[in-house]
Design an enzyme around this catalytic site. Sequence first.
Site, PDB file in Angstrom:
ATOM      1  N   TYR A  37       0.813  -1.220   0.000  1.00 25.47           N
ATOM      2  CA  TYR A  37       0.000   0.000   0.000  1.00 25.47           C
ATOM      3  C   TYR A  37       0.844   1.266   0.000  1.00 25.47           C
ATOM      4  O   TYR A  37       2.048   1.230   0.214  1.00 25.47           O
ATOM      5  CB  TYR A  37      -1.056  -0.004   1.088  1.00 25.47           C
ATOM      6  CG  TYR A  37      -0.694  -0.091   2.556  1.00 25.47           C
ATOM      7  CD1 TYR A  37       0.523   0.323   3.071  1.00 25.47           C
ATOM      8  CD2 TYR A  37      -1.643  -0.568   3.454  1.00 25.47           C
ATOM      9  CE1 TYR A  37       0.795   0.271   4.420  1.00 25.47           C
ATOM     10  CE2 TYR A  37      -1.389  -0.628   4.814  1.00 25.47           C
ATOM     11  CZ  TYR A  37      -0.175  -0.210   5.298  1.00 25.47           C
ATOM     12  OH  TYR A  37       0.085  -0.265   6.646  1.00 25.47           O
ATOM     13  N   GLU A  38       0.182   2.369  -0.310  1.00 28.92           N
ATOM     14  CA  GLU A  38       0.826   3.681  -0.526  1.00 28.92           C
ATOM     15  C   GLU A  38       1.857   3.634  -1.647  1.00 28.92           C
ATOM     16  O   GLU A  38       2.899   4.301  -1.596  1.00 28.92           O
ATOM     17  CB  GLU A  38       1.474   4.199   0.770  1.00 28.92           C
ATOM     18  CG  GLU A  38       0.528   4.377   1.915  1.00 28.92           C
ATOM     19  CD  GLU A  38      -0.698   5.212   1.560  1.00 28.92           C
ATOM     20  OE1 GLU A  38      -0.609   6.048   0.641  1.00 28.92           O
ATOM     21  OE2 GLU A  38      -1.750   5.007   2.187  1.00 28.92           O
ATOM     22  N   GLY A  39       1.564   2.862  -2.671  1.00 26.15           N
ATOM     23  CA  GLY A  39       2.484   2.704  -3.789  1.00 26.15           C
ATOM     24  C   GLY A  39       3.366   1.499  -3.556  1.00 26.15           C
ATOM     25  O   GLY A  39       4.170   1.490  -2.616  1.00 26.15           O
TER      26      GLY A  39
END
Length: 560
Positions: A421-423
């Site tokens: 997550y978050e890239g």
Amino acid sequence: MSYRAPVGEFRFILDEVVPLAPVAAEARFAEATPETVEAILTEAGRMCDTALAPLNRAGDLHPARLENGVVRATPGFADAYRTIAEGGWIGLAAGPEHGGMGLPQALNMAVNDMMSGACLALQLNPLLSQGQIEALEHHASPEMQALYLPRLISGEWSGTMNLTEPQAGSDVGALRSKAEPRGDGTYAITGQKIFISWGDSDITANVCHLVLARLPGAAAGTRGISLFMVPKYLPDADGNPGAANSLKVVSLEHKMGLHGSPTCVMAFEGATGFLVGAENRGMAAMFTMMNNARLAVGVQGIGVAEAALQKATAYAAERAQMGVIAGHPDVRRMLATMRADVFAARSIALACAVALDMARAAGGADWAARAAFLTPIAKAFGTEVGIRVSETGVQVHGGMGYVEETGAAQFCRDVRVTAIYEGTNGIQALDLVGRKMADGGEAAFRLLQEIEDGAEDARARLPDLAGKVWAAAETLREATETLLAQDMPDRSAGAVAYLMAFARVLGAHYHLRAALADPTREKLARVYILRLLPHYAAHLVEARAGLGDLSALSDADLGL
């Protein structure tokens, strides 16, 4: 053994390895005195040890649940959240004009590290609020700031970010959520979002959603995306939660780990939203939140690695198999490399936070470029260390590590998502070799020069270690020049390997600094530089390989 916040480690790093003193010397952060830093670290550590750590197992065994349209948190989470909120920890780095403490991000990240190690599932809630606070500070109107920021900072309300849709993950520009102007300054938001951490709960009075959606006639792709504030309850004239908005939690995901953190599928059904920033500039506003979150997610990985290391160390010290297993060479190897990697990753993350603080307080393009360059490294390496160390922790436990009751496996399951997550970490690497090297590699070369200068300074006291660090930095410099000469497809194929090589060399740099500052740390630095630093060379072989061998594979070769 339960988790104990590594307060002394943060003191040492912020004093000797990645000094906070230059940040505190700036007028903006003048209140970050040594006494304040000591008090913050000590009190945060106490909170983590006593209020959060005892709930980590409960979050795994008694997950959040959806009941009559409301998400019910793990028993005990509400009380612990109030402890976080009442201590002012959510607003540690937020602006004082809306109730925050205005302290450096470096301190905030140290606290987030400790909270992540204590109870990652709960830490996610205030972390998301912190990201939303920063986005609103930069992009919201004064009126929106006055309404939302004090309540988010106090913890009365919590914040989320809503980007991902079933058909639009990393390709955010493919989103379909719509925003229809109503003519009264509000918008009707319609669409579905997935993977929304803490999308609802019963531990705050309101949940404030930042939602990406597309206005009528907006351009395709990311250029036509706007950002909207969509609260669960619409604030009344006094700013209190009023009428329920037209949104709901459709379901909760059944996940590998992080069971105490509800991951929601959200449906917005003509919900009332308020524009944040300018039309069609939503990605710029959301990236403010995401950049904060990317460093913080790296810190999450480090915090879980710390907890896994502590558990493995305690087990090895007491488990007897042909003597206490801590005396076995391979167990000592595992414990030593775990500890060395945690220190390296933590130092990189705090260096990134200090650069963010200096860019904010002192200005200057160099600090901003340094922070931007370090962010994807801190995120990707911190989370990889979290995964690797927690997995090694299971191995130290042997068969008992595979048994859920010991709790060692929970760290593996909980931390795994941080690399996603978050890239994803692959996207972090593409960002590093793409946008973060669009300056022709200037930020990279400045860091490499700093590493080489540090190694030169260390030659008199630690000649063998200093020589290896200098040689690694010089080889990485040559590889960077090679990378910059490649076209983007070739560069992209080696991006992950290049990022990991850079992280390895940075980690050696900070271990060398630590050994110079405290001779008792030379032994751990020696483990890192002799055993882990050499991995950079293998990474660079892959980084230089380009795309050719991958392109040569047909779909059939890959089983597609």
